[in-house]
Design a protein around this motif. Structure first.
Motif, mmCIF file in Angstrom:
data_model
loop_
_atom_site.group_PDB
_atom_site.id
_atom_site.type_symbol
_atom_site.label_atom_id
_atom_site.label_comp_id
_atom_site.label_asym_id
_atom_site.label_seq_id
_atom_site.Cartn_x
_atom_site.Cartn_y
_atom_site.Cartn_z
ATOM 1 N N LYS A 93 0.819 -1.216 0.000
ATOM 2 C CA LYS A 93 0.000 0.000 0.000
ATOM 3 C C LYS A 93 0.849 1.261 0.000
ATOM 4 O O LYS A 93 0.453 2.294 -0.536
ATOM 5 C CB LYS A 93 -0.932 0.008 1.216
ATOM 6 C CG LYS A 93 -1.963 -1.102 1.198
ATOM 7 C CD LYS A 93 -2.910 -0.947 0.020
ATOM 8 C CE LYS A 93 -4.028 -1.964 0.044
ATOM 9 N NZ LYS A 93 -4.916 -1.838 -1.133
ATOM 10 N N VAL A 94 1.982 1.206 0.648
ATOM 11 C CA VAL A 94 2.866 2.375 0.697
ATOM 12 C C VAL A 94 4.285 1.887 0.923
ATOM 13 O O VAL A 94 4.509 0.873 1.586
ATOM 14 C CB VAL A 94 2.435 3.365 1.804
ATOM 15 C CG1 VAL A 94 2.658 2.786 3.183
ATOM 16 C CG2 VAL A 94 3.153 4.712 1.670
ATOM 17 N N SER A 95 5.228 2.627 0.344
ATOM 18 C CA SER A 95 6.639 2.268 0.483
ATOM 19 C C SER A 95 7.456 3.530 0.705
ATOM 20 O O SER A 95 7.329 4.494 -0.051
ATOM 21 C CB SER A 95 7.104 1.558 -0.795
ATOM 22 O OG SER A 95 8.516 1.497 -0.847
ATOM 23 N N GLY A 96 8.264 3.528 1.758
ATOM 24 C CA GLY A 96 9.208 4.620 1.972
ATOM 25 C C GLY A 96 8.685 5.805 2.734
ATOM 26 O O GLY A 96 9.380 6.809 2.862
ATOM 27 N N LYS A 97 7.473 5.712 3.260
ATOM 28 C CA LYS A 97 6.977 6.825 4.065
ATOM 29 C C LYS A 97 5.929 6.351 5.066
ATOM 30 O O LYS A 97 5.298 5.299 4.870
ATOM 31 C CB LYS A 97 6.418 7.928 3.181
ATOM 32 C CG LYS A 97 5.411 7.498 2.160
ATOM 33 C CD LYS A 97 5.151 8.649 1.189
ATOM 34 C CE LYS A 97 4.412 8.182 -0.041
ATOM 35 N NZ LYS A 97 4.409 9.172 -1.108
ATOM 36 N N VAL A 98 5.759 7.171 6.087
ATOM 37 C CA VAL A 98 4.752 6.867 7.102
ATOM 38 C C VAL A 98 3.393 7.265 6.549
ATOM 39 O O VAL A 98 3.206 8.416 6.140
ATOM 40 C CB VAL A 98 5.042 7.639 8.408
ATOM 41 C CG1 VAL A 98 3.965 7.359 9.445
ATOM 42 C CG2 VAL A 98 6.421 7.281 8.947
ATOM 43 N N PRO A 99 2.440 6.357 6.513
ATOM 44 C CA PRO A 99 1.131 6.712 5.966
ATOM 45 C C PRO A 99 0.321 7.560 6.936
ATOM 46 O O PRO A 99 0.512 7.478 8.154
ATOM 47 C CB PRO A 99 0.470 5.349 5.749
ATOM 48 C CG PRO A 99 1.076 4.474 6.796
ATOM 49 C CD PRO A 99 2.493 4.951 6.951
ATOM 50 N N ALA A 100 -0.579 8.360 6.395
ATOM 51 C CA ALA A 100 -1.522 9.086 7.247
ATOM 52 C C ALA A 100 -2.588 8.102 7.710
ATOM 53 O O ALA A 100 -2.906 7.140 7.006
ATOM 54 C CB ALA A 100 -2.169 10.220 6.453
ATOM 55 N N LYS A 101 -3.129 8.378 8.879
ATOM 56 C CA LYS A 101 -4.139 7.458 9.407
ATOM 57 C C LYS A 101 -5.350 7.375 8.476
ATOM 58 O O LYS A 101 -5.942 6.301 8.302
ATOM 59 C CB LYS A 101 -4.579 7.894 10.805
ATOM 60 C CG LYS A 101 -5.377 6.800 11.523
ATOM 61 C CD LYS A 101 -6.081 7.282 12.777
ATOM 62 C CE LYS A 101 -5.098 7.626 13.858
ATOM 63 N NZ LYS A 101 -5.782 8.069 15.099
ATOM 64 N N LYS A 102 -5.701 8.488 7.860
ATOM 65 C CA LYS A 102 -6.860 8.467 6.952
ATOM 66 C C LYS A 102 -6.602 7.543 5.753
ATOM 67 O O LYS A 102 -7.525 6.913 5.242
ATOM 68 C CB LYS A 102 -7.220 9.881 6.481
ATOM 69 C CG LYS A 102 -6.184 10.573 5.626
ATOM 70 C CD LYS A 102 -6.711 11.912 5.177
ATOM 71 C CE LYS A 102 -5.679 12.727 4.420
ATOM 72 N NZ LYS A 102 -5.101 12.076 3.244
ATOM 73 N N ASP A 103 -5.351 7.457 5.343
ATOM 74 C CA ASP A 103 -5.019 6.539 4.247
ATOM 75 C C ASP A 103 -5.180 5.087 4.693
ATOM 76 O O ASP A 103 -5.702 4.251 3.956
ATOM 77 C CB ASP A 103 -3.584 6.774 3.754
ATOM 78 C CG ASP A 103 -3.427 8.123 3.079
ATOM 79 O OD1 ASP A 103 -4.430 8.603 2.494
ATOM 80 O OD2 ASP A 103 -2.330 8.700 3.144
ATOM 81 N N VAL A 104 -4.719 4.816 5.901
ATOM 82 C CA VAL A 104 -4.837 3.445 6.419
ATOM 83 C C VAL A 104 -6.319 3.088 6.561
ATOM 84 O O VAL A 104 -6.735 1.987 6.190
ATOM 85 C CB VAL A 104 -4.114 3.293 7.772
ATOM 86 C CG1 VAL A 104 -4.260 1.866 8.296
ATOM 87 C CG2 VAL A 104 -2.636 3.651 7.633
ATOM 88 N N LEU A 105 -7.100 4.023 7.048
ATOM 89 C CA LEU A 105 -8.542 3.768 7.186
ATOM 90 C C LEU A 105 -9.174 3.476 5.830
ATOM 91 O O LEU A 105 -10.024 2.594 5.701
ATOM 92 C CB LEU A 105 -9.226 4.973 7.851
ATOM 93 C CG LEU A 105 -8.949 5.137 9.350
ATOM 94 C CD1 LEU A 105 -9.394 6.512 9.835
ATOM 95 C CD2 LEU A 105 -9.632 4.045 10.167
ATOM 96 N N ALA A 106 -8.730 4.199 4.820
ATOM 97 C CA ALA A 106 -9.249 3.957 3.469
ATOM 98 C C ALA A 106 -8.860 2.553 2.984
ATOM 99 O O ALA A 106 -9.669 1.854 2.362
ATOM 100 C CB ALA A 106 -8.721 5.017 2.513
ATOM 101 N N TRP A 107 -7.640 2.147 3.286
ATOM 102 C CA TRP A 107 -7.192 0.805 2.887
ATOM 103 C C TRP A 107 -8.012 -0.269 3.619
ATOM 104 O O TRP A 107 -8.213 -1.354 3.081
ATOM 105 C CB TRP A 107 -5.710 0.607 3.221
ATOM 106 C CG TRP A 107 -4.799 1.567 2.532
ATOM 107 C CD1 TRP A 107 -5.028 2.245 1.358
ATOM 108 C CD2 TRP A 107 -3.503 1.981 2.987
ATOM 109 N NE1 TRP A 107 -3.950 3.047 1.057
ATOM 110 C CE2 TRP A 107 -3.008 2.910 2.032
ATOM 111 C CE3 TRP A 107 -2.718 1.680 4.104
ATOM 112 C CZ2 TRP A 107 -1.765 3.524 2.169
ATOM 113 C CZ3 TRP A 107 -1.469 2.278 4.233
ATOM 114 C CH2 TRP A 107 -1.006 3.186 3.272
ATOM 115 N N LEU A 108 -8.459 0.077 4.813
ATOM 116 C CA LEU A 108 -9.258 -0.871 5.588
ATOM 117 C C LEU A 108 -10.720 -0.863 5.142
ATOM 118 O O LEU A 108 -11.544 -1.611 5.666
ATOM 119 C CB LEU A 108 -9.171 -0.534 7.083
ATOM 120 C CG LEU A 108 -7.779 -0.638 7.724
ATOM 121 C CD1 LEU A 108 -7.818 -0.127 9.151
ATOM 122 C CD2 LEU A 108 -7.251 -2.058 7.668
ATOM 123 N N GLY A 109 -11.021 0.053 4.220
ATOM 124 C CA GLY A 109 -12.390 0.139 3.727
ATOM 125 C C GLY A 109 -13.290 0.974 4.604
ATOM 126 O O GLY A 109 -14.509 0.855 4.571
#
Lengths: 77, 142
Positions: free
Chosen positions: A60-76
């Motif tokens: 989902k992401v490489s080389g950076k810390v994801p934002a929580k909103k991005d993680v939530l989006a990945w979780l659906g």
């Protein structure tokens, strides 16, 4: 759901894992979170830079810390 | 902090066409040497070309990318374009006056490699260091 946080164990890797766990707690999604520091496994996944997050085999992401909103989006969420 | 964490100042991905010609192989050799010199880290263009998800995502996420093509056919650039990735910095060996020749031995000249490396460094604003030898993204937290 299987979530892998990839990295050698640096502060950004730990921050990434913390954000992932917070997102899981917020969303109520059940997932197994593991920390991967094995270079061979990272290479097999094609990850160029850490920290990286892999969800069910998808980078989902490489080389950076994801934002929580991005993680939530990945979780659906 | 982990001892294996490099804390580099910037993640710089180097991609070379590595094609079957003198200029393709010179681009490949330049990418190898730039990696060894710590300028950045050569990465698998073949993985991106194969559409392998992790490789494509890594190319999309990287902070800085330098693409080395051997000739104007631009195979490396075309692979990235197909995957929706814009090559950040772009060097074509033949644009530097290096001639693409028919040579079944694929002879790579040191001078050609030197010129490609010089162009790559110049495209990055002359930044000689700051590569990503182990590609850890923790620079800001070091």
């Amino acid at each position: 759901m299987e979530i892998k946080v990839l990295g050698p164990g640096c502060p950004k890797c730990h921050e990434t894992e913390k954000i992932v766990r917070e997102a899981l707690a917020e969303s109520g999604v059940a997932a197994n979170v593991t920390h991967v520091s094995d270079f061979q496994e990272m290479a097999m996944l094609g990850v160029f830079a850490t920290p990286a997050v892999v969800i069910d085999g998808q980078v989902k992401v490489s080389g950076k810390v994801p934002a929580k909103k991005d993680v939530l989006a990945w979780l659906g969420k | 902090m982990s001892k294996s964490c490099c804390c580099s100042s910037k993640q710089r991905m180097i991609l070379a066409c590595s094609g079957g010609s003198n200029v393709g192989q010179a681009a490949n050799q330049a990418a190898v040497e730039l990696t060894r010199e710590g300028f950045g880290k050569m990465y698998c263009l073949a993985g991106i070309g194969g559409g392998l998800q992790g490789f494509v995502q890594s190319a999309r996420d990287v902070e800085e990318m330098i693409v080395l093509d051997g000739c104007p056919v631009g195979c490396a650039k075309a692979i990235l374009t197909r995957e929706g990735v814009t090559p950040g910095r772009y060097v074509v060996a033949t644009d530097l006056g290096i001639e693409k020749v028919k040579d079944p031995r694929l002879t790579v000249l040191d001078e050609d490699v030197r010129r490609i490396k010089e162009a790559a460094r110049a495209s990055a604003g002359g930044l000689a260091a700051g590569g990503a030898p182990t590609s850890c993204g923790c620079a800001d937290k070091a």
